[in-house]
Design an enzyme around this catalytic site. Structure first.
Site, short mmCIF file in Angstrom:
data_model
loop_
_atom_site.label_atom_id
_atom_site.label_comp_id
_atom_site.label_asym_id
_atom_site.label_seq_id
_atom_site.Cartn_x
_atom_site.Cartn_y
_atom_site.Cartn_z
N TYR A 158 -4.76 -3.27 -5.84
CA TYR A 158 -3.26 -2.94 -6.44
C TYR A 158 -3.04 -3.51 -7.89
O TYR A 158 -2.64 -3.16 -8.87
CB TYR A 158 -2.10 -3.34 -5.54
CG TYR A 158 -0.81 -3.32 -6.09
CD1 TYR A 158 -0.31 -2.05 -6.43
CD2 TYR A 158 0.09 -4.29 -6.55
CE1 TYR A 158 1.03 -1.90 -6.89
CE2 TYR A 158 1.37 -4.28 -7.12
CZ TYR A 158 1.80 -2.94 -6.95
OH TYR A 158 2.92 -2.74 -7.69
N LYS A 162 -2.49 -2.32 -11.78
CA LYS A 162 -1.32 -2.78 -12.44
C LYS A 162 -2.04 -3.43 -13.73
O LYS A 162 -1.24 -3.38 -14.75
CB LYS A 162 -0.32 -3.71 -11.75
CG LYS A 162 0.34 -2.88 -10.61
CD LYS A 162 1.33 -1.85 -11.50
CE LYS A 162 2.16 -0.83 -10.43
NZ LYS A 162 2.79 0.03 -11.12
P1 NDP Z 1 9.19 2.95 -3.63
O1 NDP Z 1 8.20 2.87 -2.49
O2 NDP Z 1 10.56 2.82 -3.26
O3 NDP Z 1 9.20 4.25 -4.50
C1 NDP Z 1 7.81 4.63 -5.08
C2 NDP Z 1 7.92 5.95 -5.57
O4 NDP Z 1 6.62 6.42 -5.84
C3 NDP Z 1 8.58 6.92 -4.55
O5 NDP Z 1 9.62 7.66 -4.91
C4 NDP Z 1 7.44 7.78 -3.84
O6 NDP Z 1 7.77 9.16 -3.90
C5 NDP Z 1 6.35 7.72 -5.44
N1 NDP Z 1 5.04 7.92 -5.00
C6 NDP Z 1 4.15 7.31 -4.38
N2 NDP Z 1 2.89 7.90 -4.28
C7 NDP Z 1 3.12 9.13 -5.08
C8 NDP Z 1 2.35 10.28 -5.48
N3 NDP Z 1 1.10 10.29 -5.06
N4 NDP Z 1 2.72 11.18 -6.16
C9 NDP Z 1 4.22 11.09 -6.69
N5 NDP Z 1 4.80 10.13 -6.44
C10 NDP Z 1 4.39 9.22 -5.51
O7 NDP Z 1 8.67 1.49 -4.51
P2 NDP Z 1 9.26 0.98 -5.89
O8 NDP Z 1 10.40 1.70 -6.31
O9 NDP Z 1 9.39 -0.35 -5.60
O10 NDP Z 1 7.93 1.25 -6.74
C11 NDP Z 1 8.31 2.07 -8.27
C12 NDP Z 1 7.21 1.45 -9.12
O11 NDP Z 1 7.59 0.04 -9.04
C13 NDP Z 1 5.66 1.46 -8.66
O12 NDP Z 1 4.81 1.66 -9.47
C14 NDP Z 1 5.42 -0.12 -8.16
O13 NDP Z 1 4.03 -0.48 -8.32
C15 NDP Z 1 6.30 -0.87 -9.21
N6 NDP Z 1 6.61 -2.18 -8.71
C16 NDP Z 1 7.33 -2.30 -7.60
C17 NDP Z 1 7.75 -3.70 -7.19
C18 NDP Z 1 8.42 -4.17 -5.89
O14 NDP Z 1 8.39 -5.36 -5.53
N7 NDP Z 1 9.07 -3.29 -5.34
C19 NDP Z 1 7.43 -4.81 -8.15
C20 NDP Z 1 6.47 -4.52 -9.37
C21 NDP Z 1 6.26 -3.11 -9.62
P3 NDP Z 1 6.96 10.02 -2.66
O15 NDP Z 1 6.46 9.28 -1.52
O16 NDP Z 1 8.16 10.93 -2.39
O17 NDP Z 1 5.94 10.79 -3.38
C1 8X3 Z 2 4.78 -5.51 -6.71
C2 8X3 Z 2 4.78 -6.87 -6.89
O1 8X3 Z 2 4.04 -9.17 -6.00
O2 8X3 Z 2 4.22 -7.37 -4.39
O3 8X3 Z 2 4.13 -5.05 -7.90
O4 8X3 Z 2 2.26 -7.21 -5.88
S1 8X3 Z 2 3.67 -7.73 -5.83
#
Ligand code: NDP
Ligand code: 8X3
Length: 258
Positions: A158, A162
């Site tokens: 992961y 990133k």
């Molecule tokens: P969620 O799991 O709530 O949302 C993730 C979204 O990505 C969902 O809408 C899911 O939709 C979509 N997704 C996953 N796989 C696919 C795919 N193959 N094709 C299309 N869509 C996909 O998590 P977050 O909102 O937290 O995550 C959003 C972004 O933020 C990500 O890039 C994550 O890495 C990043 N992030 C999150 C953090 C956290 O702590 N939550 C911290 C730092 C970064 P569906 O399953 O319907 O396809």
């Molecule tokens: C998500 C933040 O710390 O869970 O990007 O990897 S962490």
């Protein structure tokens, strides 16, 4: 009239978390929306919900698995006329599975993370930026992570994805420096979304433990920053933003109330 009024915003991963919250907040600014994710039913619900209070915007909800380049190209080629010219691309779709040490991570899990978090973002960008260049306007906002700045045990793949987002964002910004197109990255720390539930494959207890004893960010906190970034004047580019909950200082330094 706000700067974002009437702009078209294309969001990947709009079916939950940060993507969904961003869709709702861009709608409040009067933006037309392209909502994409694999769970079409969630997108349709979101579209119906937003449409109730925002009658004058156009919303296109379409199923898109960003791991599939053909689907990406088809979705972009077949955008309805109202949203054909994308002003803001939010490359948000992303996921993690597990916390295994590198030597134990299964090939399928490696493939899924690389395909979603890196290749999806790359191919979406390739599908949309050429038209932005023709139109001499556009903004790419990539959702990175603290995991793209600092590696941690149990997060090797992961974190690698990133770190790749970080590198791709910087390289793209350099490549587009002689254009009006802006390239930004927003890097959250801990945000309470479906992210941890996906990581622990539905184990709610493990997912909730991640946020035990502290107040994590919520999706709206990051959505606000995405909309803020998009809404700066055309000559202002927020290149990189690192955002934590108040009791998080880096990947592993977190204060939890006893
Ligand atoms: P969620 O799991 O709530 O949302 C993730 C979204 O990505 C969902 O809408 C899911 O939709 C979509 N997704 C996953 N796989 C696919 C795919 N193959 N094709 C299309 N869509 C996909 O998590 P977050 O909102 O937290 O995550 C959003 C972004 O933020 C990500 O890039 C994550 O890495 C990043 N992030 C999150 C953090 C956290 O702590 N939550 C911290 C730092 C970064 P569906 O399953 O319907 O396809
Ligand atoms: C998500 C933040 O710390 O869970 O990007 O990897 S962490």
């Amino acid at each position: 009239m706000g700067r974002l009024q009437g702009k078209t915003v294309f969001i990947t991963g709009a079916s939950s978390g940060i993507g969904e919250a961003s869709a709702r907040q861009f709608a409040k600014e009067g933006c037309n929306l392209v909502l994409t994710a694999r769970r079409l039913e969630k997108l349709e619900q979101l579209k119906a919900d937003i449409s109730k209070s925002h009658l004058n915007i156009f919303i296109h909800a379409v199923k898109l698995d960003v791991r599939d380049k053909k689907q990406i190209d088809t979705v972009v080629t077949e955008l309805p006329a109202q949203v054909k010219d994308v002003d803001v691309l939010v490359n948000n779709a992303g996921m993690v599975i597990g916390t295994d040490p590198l030597i134990d991570v299964k090939e399928a899990v490696v493939d899924q993370m690389l395909a979603t978090n890196i290749k999806g973002l790359v191919f979406l960008t390739q599908a949309i930026v050429p038209r932005m260049k023709e139109r001499e306007t556009g903004h790419v906002i990539n959702i990175g992570s603290i995991a793209g700045k600092q590696a941690y045990a149990g997060g090797s793949i992961y974190c690698a994805t990133k770190f790749a987002v970080d590198a791709i964002t910087k390289a793209l910004a350099i490549e587009l420096v002689d254009t009006p197109i802006r390239v930004s990255q927003i890097c959250p720390g801990m945000v309470n979304t479906e992210f941890s539930t996906v990581r622990f494959q539905g184990d709610k207890e493990k997912a909730d433990n991640v946020y035990k004893g502290l107040q994590p960010l919520v999706a709206d906190d990051i959505a606000e920053l995405i909309v803020f970034t998009a809404g700066r004047p055309a000559h202002v580019n927020i290149a990189d933003m690192l955002v934590f909950p108040v009791n998080q200082a880096d990947s592993k330094t977190v204060y939890r109330r006893p």
